[in-house]
Design an enzyme around this catalytic site. Structure first.
Site, PDB file in Angstrom:
ATOM      1  N   SER A 138       0.883  -1.177   0.000  1.00  0.00           N
ATOM      2  CA  SER A 138       0.000   0.000   0.000  1.00  0.00           C
ATOM      3  C   SER A 138       0.906   1.208   0.000  1.00  0.00           C
ATOM      4  O   SER A 138       2.088   1.112   0.361  1.00  0.00           O
ATOM      5  CB  SER A 138      -0.849  -0.008   1.277  1.00  0.00           C
ATOM      6  OG  SER A 138      -1.464   1.241   1.486  1.00  0.00           O
ATOM      7  N   TYR A 151      -1.966  -1.353  10.398  1.00  0.00           N
ATOM      8  CA  TYR A 151      -1.941  -1.450   8.928  1.00  0.00           C
ATOM      9  C   TYR A 151      -0.623  -0.882   8.384  1.00  0.00           C
ATOM     10  O   TYR A 151       0.031  -1.514   7.538  1.00  0.00           O
ATOM     11  CB  TYR A 151      -3.144  -0.676   8.381  1.00  0.00           C
ATOM     12  CG  TYR A 151      -3.406  -0.844   6.905  1.00  0.00           C
ATOM     13  CD1 TYR A 151      -4.139  -1.929   6.422  1.00  0.00           C
ATOM     14  CD2 TYR A 151      -2.955   0.088   5.987  1.00  0.00           C
ATOM     15  CE1 TYR A 151      -4.407  -2.072   5.073  1.00  0.00           C
ATOM     16  CE2 TYR A 151      -3.215  -0.040   4.631  1.00  0.00           C
ATOM     17  CZ  TYR A 151      -3.943  -1.117   4.181  1.00  0.00           C
ATOM     18  OH  TYR A 151      -4.210  -1.261   2.841  1.00  0.00           O
TER      19      TYR A 151
END
Ligand code: NAD
Length: 256
Positions: A138, A151
């Site tokens: 990401s 995350y």
């Protein structure tokens, strides 16, 4: 380009994983599907492309399930040639409020699973002297955002793991790279749009625009189709010497 090859895409019943599986299938790869939710719908979309499809419901947070998934994939198709570590979840809370069980789940599914799939896929890739490991990291593998401790830690870890796997296999035909999307309008992000709409009394469209305005200069969502094309490039002979990169497709998010 990928006729006769097998691609395992974790978390491929939805969103980016399904988009990548379809892109790989269109180039002829047989697909091992994994994930929850609309399994039959995803399987039907892939079968319609004309490739073979197998499904395994491993929970990517559980090592024993992952070991079973890898055995199953080898039994179905001989070996995994292309491993896409895509399954992922999100939880948003500041650190002092972050439930420890959610931290453990995010790290297990978004990071540790990629270690297990890679360690189990690598021996066959190395003996064939061809393999592609693509980690769906990401832009949060490159920069942080408040509220996303687990995350961001998992995705930074995944970018690090990508580099190490690339180095350990640098003299072989096995490459490992990471893809780092910005906002992609999948169920994972729609949840965050819904939360913003509820919190600020916005319409769905207004909440999407606000989400983009905060982070993504292009004011556009990246699409699973665009990410699929990047994955195909990484699987192509032109990418034989692309090793250990974290390639962002983020509308300029990390360029700021
Ligand atoms: P999504 O929620 O649409 O899909 C997630 C997939 O993972 C689904 O198939 C789901 O069933 C599966 N999954 C979830 N938990 C699982 C588990 N324990 N075991 C097996 N499968 C599981 O999400 P998405 O947006 O398509 O995300 C895919 C990947 O892309 C994730 O790793 C995510 O972090 C990453 N990513 C997404 C965005 C975005 O904006 N959507 C941006 C950057 C990175």
């Amino acid at each position: 380009m990928l006729q006769g090859k097998t691609a395992l895409v974790t978390g491929s019943t939805s969103g980016i994983g399904l988009g990548l599986a379809k892109a790989l299938a269109r180039q002829g790869a047989n697909i091992v599907l994994n994930g929850f939710g609309d399994i039959d719908g995803a399987r039907a979309e892939l079968l319609a492309i004309g490739v073979q499809v197998a499904y395994h419901g491993a929970d990517m947070g559980r090592m024993a399930d992952i070991e079973d998934l890898m055995k199953y994939s080898a039994a179905q198709f001989g070996r995994v040639d292309i491993l896409v570590n895509n399954a992922g979840i999100q939880h948003v809370d500041d650190v002092q409020d972050f439930p420890p069980a959610r931290w453990d789940a995010v790290i297990a599914i978004n990071l540790t699973s990629a270690f297990h799939t890679a360690r189990l896929a690598l021996p066959a890739m190395r003996s064939a002297n061809w393999g592609r490991i693509i980690n769906l990291a990401s832009v949060h593998g490159l920069v942080g955002s408040a509220g996303k401790s687990a995350y961001v830690a998992a995705k930074h870890g995944l970018v690090g793991l990508t580099k190490v796997i690339a180095l350990e296999n640098a003299t072989t035909g096995v490459t490992c790279n990471a893809i780092c999307p910005g906002w992609v309008l999948t169920p994972l992000v729609q949840q965050q749009v819904d939360a913003k709409a509820a919190q600020h009394g916005l319409s769905n469209e207004q909440a999407k625009q606000q989400l983009l305005r905060e982070k993504e200069p292009s004011m556009q969502f990246t699409t699973p189709e665009e990410l699929g094309e990047l994955a195909l490039f990484l699987c192509s002979p032109a990418a034989n010497n692309v090793r250990g990169v974290a390639w962002n497709m983020d509308g300029g998010w990390a360029a700021q």
